[in-house]
Design a protein around this motif. Structure first.
Motif, PDB file in Angstrom:
ATOM      1  N   PRO A  14      -8.097  12.999  -1.665  1.00 44.10           N
ATOM      2  CA  PRO A  14      -8.913  12.037  -0.899  1.00 44.10           C
ATOM      3  C   PRO A  14      -9.202  10.773  -1.691  1.00 44.10           C
ATOM      4  N   VAL A  15      -9.399  10.911  -3.004  1.00 41.18           N
ATOM      5  CA  VAL A  15      -9.674   9.738  -3.832  1.00 41.18           C
ATOM      6  C   VAL A  15      -8.473   8.795  -3.825  1.00 41.18           C
ATOM      7  N   THR A  16      -7.275   9.353  -3.931  1.00 40.04           N
ATOM      8  CA  THR A  16      -6.064   8.531  -3.931  1.00 40.04           C
ATOM      9  C   THR A  16      -5.872   7.830  -2.592  1.00 40.04           C
ATOM     10  N   LEU A  17      -5.983   8.591  -1.514  1.00 43.91           N
ATOM     11  CA  LEU A  17      -5.752   8.022  -0.192  1.00 43.91           C
ATOM     12  C   LEU A  17      -6.796   6.953   0.142  1.00 43.91           C
ATOM     13  N   VAL A  55       0.833  -1.204   0.000  1.00 47.91           N
ATOM     14  CA  VAL A  55       0.000   0.000   0.000  1.00 47.91           C
ATOM     15  C   VAL A  55       0.867   1.254   0.000  1.00 47.91           C
ATOM     16  N   ALA A  56       1.979   1.228   0.749  1.00 51.89           N
ATOM     17  CA  ALA A  56       2.874   2.389   0.748  1.00 51.89           C
ATOM     18  C   ALA A  56       3.422   2.640  -0.645  1.00 51.89           C
ATOM     19  N   PHE A  57       3.764   1.569  -1.356  1.00 55.35           N
ATOM     20  CA  PHE A  57       4.252   1.704  -2.726  1.00 55.35           C
ATOM     21  C   PHE A  57       3.188   2.335  -3.606  1.00 55.35           C
ATOM     22  N   ALA A  87      -3.918   1.581   6.465  1.00 54.20           N
ATOM     23  CA  ALA A  87      -3.844   2.946   6.981  1.00 54.20           C
ATOM     24  C   ALA A  87      -2.399   3.350   7.233  1.00 54.20           C
ATOM     25  N   LEU A  88      -1.624   2.432   7.815  1.00 50.05           N
ATOM     26  CA  LEU A  88      -0.211   2.723   8.040  1.00 50.05           C
ATOM     27  C   LEU A  88       0.529   2.850   6.707  1.00 50.05           C
ATOM     28  N   GLY A  89       0.172   1.998   5.743  1.00 49.06           N
ATOM     29  CA  GLY A  89       0.811   2.071   4.429  1.00 49.06           C
ATOM     30  C   GLY A  89       0.537   3.386   3.726  1.00 49.06           C
ATOM     31  N   VAL A  90      -0.695   3.878   3.830  1.00 48.00           N
ATOM     32  CA  VAL A  90      -1.027   5.175   3.227  1.00 48.00           C
ATOM     33  C   VAL A  90      -0.192   6.285   3.859  1.00 48.00           C
ATOM     34  N   GLY A 137      -8.689   5.354  -2.031  1.00 53.22           N
ATOM     35  CA  GLY A 137      -8.596   4.251  -2.989  1.00 53.22           C
ATOM     36  C   GLY A 137      -7.504   3.258  -2.635  1.00 53.22           C
ATOM     37  N   THR A 138      -6.315   3.749  -2.265  1.00 52.97           N
ATOM     38  CA  THR A 138      -5.233   2.838  -1.897  1.00 52.97           C
ATOM     39  C   THR A 138      -5.531   2.126  -0.584  1.00 52.97           C
ATOM     40  N   PHE A 139      -6.195   2.823   0.350  1.00 51.74           N
ATOM     41  CA  PHE A 139      -6.598   2.182   1.602  1.00 51.74           C
ATOM     42  C   PHE A 139      -7.553   1.018   1.326  1.00 51.74           C
ATOM     43  N   LEU A 140      -8.569   1.259   0.504  1.00 54.05           N
ATOM     44  CA  LEU A 140      -9.522   0.201   0.178  1.00 54.05           C
ATOM     45  C   LEU A 140      -8.868  -0.914  -0.623  1.00 54.05           C
ATOM     46  N   LEU A 141      -7.920  -0.555  -1.494  1.00 56.17           N
ATOM     47  CA  LEU A 141      -7.232  -1.569  -2.294  1.00 56.17           C
ATOM     48  C   LEU A 141      -6.439  -2.515  -1.395  1.00 56.17           C
ATOM     49  N   GLY A 142      -5.704  -1.951  -0.424  1.00 60.35           N
ATOM     50  CA  GLY A 142      -4.941  -2.794   0.491  1.00 60.35           C
ATOM     51  C   GLY A 142      -5.843  -3.665   1.350  1.00 60.35           C
ATOM     52  N   THR A 143      -6.931  -3.086   1.843  1.00 60.08           N
ATOM     53  CA  THR A 143      -7.865  -3.860   2.658  1.00 60.08           C
ATOM     54  C   THR A 143      -8.515  -4.971   1.850  1.00 60.08           C
ATOM     55  N   ALA A 144      -8.923  -4.648   0.627  1.00 52.87           N
ATOM     56  CA  ALA A 144      -9.565  -5.653  -0.225  1.00 52.87           C
ATOM     57  C   ALA A 144      -8.593  -6.783  -0.561  1.00 52.87           C
ATOM     58  N   THR A 145      -7.333  -6.438  -0.804  1.00 56.53           N
ATOM     59  CA  THR A 145      -6.336  -7.466  -1.095  1.00 56.53           C
ATOM     60  C   THR A 145      -6.203  -8.433   0.078  1.00 56.53           C
TER      61      THR A 145
END
Length: 848
Positions: free
Chosen positions: A358-361, A27-29, A327-330, A363-371
């Motif tokens: 906000p869309v980026t933050l 997610v940080a990446f 959240a930590l990754g973001v 979106g990446t949060f949801l992407l990591g959680t969904a993964t």
């Protein structure tokens, strides 16, 4: 259910740490890539548009109908426009290319933009140009003066009053530095240079006396830009047009942000790869954790919880882990992006404000959680297939002895389809072959990942004889442990497989492209130096060729291109050379005829050109250019690559070109030195550059520089890609560590028993390390094989369209990548091996 899930996460937090770390990295990446690219895109757009808000209306010249250079605007037009109601000031602008030399005579600036412009002070008391803010000195007021931007002056170590050598495509000249300035972003790009001349000097260098290229109009207070535009348009002559500064700013901002968006898409692609690799680690971890908790889950079901409720508890655990890690990754990604943004800022283009969309933050949060949730869903589903009574009779889920038949069948079908599609795309006649290969690659990768558990057993069986010879006891134990649960072994190796497949495919493509470019350029280049223009406005002339030939101990020939010919019934481009020296400067691999015929007025033709037209040596063809016509005979045919930057398609003597074209364009100048004397040396380089007038607008490149000029970009791109793939390899290493650590936890009783029957701590450590090396070798072998296959397919599509392009396998890089993969897995096994060797025998043998 939420309380139960939270309690379970806290109870197993140590075991879930590696999974959470993988999600954090992925997610940080992703977040860092998006935030950084959006920040740089915003900064680039802001820089490109900077200064246009000062301009109300810009008047420019329309493009010439024939595609030639526009005539320019009469400089007196600015005086007329200055009298238009609402115009505060009208500034004439003249732009061109100007190369600035450092104190050693080499070109300053690391960008592609080397600009020159005029200093146009207004008629106010201050007598300044609003486009430039001087930090030292003043603007040029005499023909022998220039001003430099602050970054260029700092790089060259120049101060006001110094003498500076500048080349503009005409004769280079030394000017006195009158001032140092900063300017609007759209006038000065990152790494570029900007040199200001007086208006009269700029007209002589970049335009014609009495003419300018554009006129900038500033508005009086209270005058709207669109109103001023309407008034100005009524006074414009034919061939001129006007646009508001705001419109120009938007156009430049869109162009600048588009380049940054491309890099952002590349970074995002690698981010998704990192998350994809992390998914295997997540799935593997939850599989092993759920296997350890079969009795606990069975008790929950016997106490009244339904299978759906237990599954929800497990998925809630994955949501808690995924959301916290995401959240930590973001946060980490945003911090890394902020650091990179400040680190990469330059004086010419300072870093812009951090863009936290906000869309980026979100979106990446949801992407990591969904993964994380997706990675945990299959293990949870498999756990619920075990009957509660069966689960109570054992402490863990029994590992499958073979890969599941359905998974194997699906994997086999997808792999077969994918391989066939890739081969069809490579050898077929599809115009969009790369798209076909991309779909085939997707099917192949998914299919291979499904077959990995099945492939693990034969691979380990093939390694078994070697391990028996190296380490009879630990080797046998390691092979049995890795084949005990092929699904776990395959999931652990899958991450390495994906990372190595990408790295190998890129290596094969990069090595093949580098080999092709090197052959297409330096293979034909046998001279010691190549002289070419360094800036857009520079043009090589016959005088430059004569000057280079005056250097002692040199052999010289220019490559003079002349277009618009009709040779036979075909359009042609002829390149003129010195027939007595060209064989010393270029490698002509003749298939028939002799190059000596050039001196007798004949021509030499590349083999692909001759084959296409059906020409042969001795054939006489009509030659025509404009109103001049004649006949010419083919005296030689030579092998050549259509993409070669130097070897021409049709070679003729300079005297033949001069008969048809009075002003041909000299493409480059080739220079060879007397190797028995100084040869290619600093002394020869200095003598050659001095003979060319110490002109920074002309680049003198040795053989190494020529190779870097035409093929260096590929190496830089590959370096970037390898650095990005390191993230995926790091996550794969975490997967090995996590799998081995959980495996050690599962096998406490087994390890304790081995210790009890005499296995020493060092032997336990070596056993775990061998397990890691087997998994690493499996993933590296499968990934390298898959990458070579995909690299071959893509290279094959280029072979059909690019003559001379061949597949090159970079064995050194492939060996290095495999060694790094094995090293990664070995390092990943250090901590689990240490933990295994420290398990007390009494505790282990009593573990239930």
């Amino acid at each position: 259910m939420f309380r139960t899930a939270l309690r379970n996460v806290l109870a197993h937090r140590a075991r879930l740490l590696m999974t959470a770390l993988a999600v954090v990295l992925g997610v940080a990446f992703a977040a860092g890539s998006l935030v950084f690219s959006q920040t740089r895109s915003g900064a680039a757009a802001e820089q490109a548009a900077a200064g246009y808000d000062r301009i109300a209306v810009n008047v420019g010249v329309d493009a010439a109908p024939d595609g030639g250079a526009p005539a320019g605007l009469d400089e007196r037009l600015a005086s007329r426009l200055a009298r238009v109601p609402g115009v505060a000031h009208a500034a004439n602008r003249i732009d061109g290319s100007a190369a600035v030399a450092d104190r050693t005579g080499r070109l300053l600036g690391d960008g592609d933009s080397h600009r020159g412009s005029n200093y146009a002070p207004d008629g106010t008391v201050t007598h300044t140009d609003a486009a430039y803010r001087f930090t030292a000195g003043r603007g040029p007021t005499r023909d022998g003066e220039i001003a430099l931007d602050a970054a260029t002056a700092a790089r060259g170590g120049y101060r006001v009053g110094d003498q500076v050598r500048v080349g503009t495509g005409q004769v280079a000249r030394t000017y006195r530095l009158s001032g140092v300035f900063r300017s609007d972003g759209h006038r000065l790009t990152d790494g570029g240079t900007l040199t200001l001349f007086t208006t009269r000097t700029a007209q002589r260098l970049f335009a014609t006396p009495g003419h300018v290229q554009s006129i900038e109009l500033t508005a009086t207070s209270g005058t709207a830009a669109h109103e001023l535009l309407e008034r100005v348009e009524r006074l414009l002559p034919k061939g001129a047009s006007a646009v508001t500064g705001a419109t120009l700013g938007r156009i430049q901002a869109n162009l600048a942000s588009g380049d940054e968006d491309t890099m952002g898409q590349i970074l995002l692609g690698f981010s998704l790869v990192a998350l994809f690799v992390a998914a295997f680690l997540i799935s593997n971890t939850f599989t092993m954790l759920i296997g350890r908790r079969t009795r606990e889950l069975a008790l929950l079901r016997l106490l009244g919880a339904s299978g759906r409720q237990v599954r929800r508890i497990l998925l809630a655990e994955s949501v808690l882990v995924g959301s916290a890690a995401s959240a930590l990754g973001v946060a980490v990604g945003a911090g890394v992006a902020a650091a990179l943004n400040q680190f990469l800022g330059t004086a010419a283009g300072p870093a812009g404000p951090l863009v936290l969309s906000p869309v980026t933050l979100l979106g990446t949060f949801l992407l990591g959680t969904a993964t994380t949730v997706v990675g945990a869903w299959l293990p949870a589903r498999r756990a619920m297939a075990i009957a509660p009574v069966t689960a109570l009779t054992r402490s863990e889920t029994p590992p499958p002895t073979t890969a599941r038949s359905v998974r194997t069948a699906i994997g086999a079908v997808l792999t077969t389809i994918g391989v066939l599609v890739v081969v069809y795309g490579a050898v077929g006649t599809e115009t969009d072959a790369r798209t076909v290969i991309a779909w085939g690659t997707l099917f192949t990768v998914i299919g291979v990942l499904g077959l990995i558990p099945l492939l693990a057993r034969p691979f380990v069986a093939a390694l078994r004889p070697l391990l028996l010879r190296i380490s009879p006891v630990q080797g046998v134990l390691a092979t049995r442990n890795t084949t005990r649960d092929p699904r776990r072994t395959g999931a652990t190796a899958a991450a390495l497989t994906v990372a190595l497949a990408l790295a190998t495919g890129l290596s094969v493509l990069g090595a093949s492209a580098s080999h092709y470019l090197e052959r297409a350029t330096t293979h034909d280049f046998t001279a010691d130096y190549l002289v070419k223009p360094a800036v857009d406005s520079a043009r090589l002339t016959p005088a430059n060729t004569k000057a280079a030939a005056s250097t002692p101990g040199t052999t010289v020939s220019g490559l003079t291109q002349s277009t618009a010919y009709r040779l036979g019934d075909r359009p042609a481009v002829l390149t003129g050379v010195n027939p007595t020296t060209v064989s010393r400067l270029l490698r002509y691999d003749l298939t028939s005829g002799s190059l000596d015929t050039l001196a007798r007025g004949q021509i030499a033709v590349a083999d692909y050109k001759a084959k296409e037209a059906g020409w042969h040596v001795g054939q006489t063809l009509p030659l025509r250019r404009d109103e001049t016509s004649g006949q010419v005979t083919i005296g030689a045919i030579y092998r050549a690559d259509p993409q070669s930057n130097l070897l021409p398609s049709i070679t003729a003597a300079d005297s033949l070109i001069a008969h048809y074209d009075k002003s041909p364009h000299t493409h480059v100048i080739l220079v060879a030195t007397d190797r028995t004397n100084a040869g290619a040396s600093p002394t020869t380089y200095s003598a050659l550059t001095h003979a060319l007038g110490d002109d920074p607008a002309l680049s003198v490149l040795d053989r190494r520089a020529v190779e870097a000029e035409y093929s260096g970009d590929i190496g830089d791109q590959l370096t970037l890609f390898y650095a990005l793939l390191t993230m995926a390899a790091l996550i794969a290493g975490l997967g090995v560590t996590n799998t081995l650590a959980l495996s050690v936890l599962e096998r406490q009783k087994e390890i304790g028993t081995l210790r009890a029957v005499g296995l020493a701590r060092a032997q336990v450590t070596r056993m775990i390390r061998w397990e890691a090396l087997i998994v690493g070798a499996f993933g590296a072998t499968l990934g390298t094989s898959l990458g070579i296959f995909l690299g071959w397919a893509l290279s094959h599509t280029l072979q059909d369209t690019v003559s001379g392009y061949t597949l090159v396998l970079p064995w050194t890089r492939l060996t290095t990548a495999t060694a790094l993969a094995l090293t990664t897995t070995l390092l990943a096994s250090l901590w689990p091996a240490h933990k295994a060797s420290r398990i007390p025998i009494t505790t282990a043998t009593s573990a239930s």
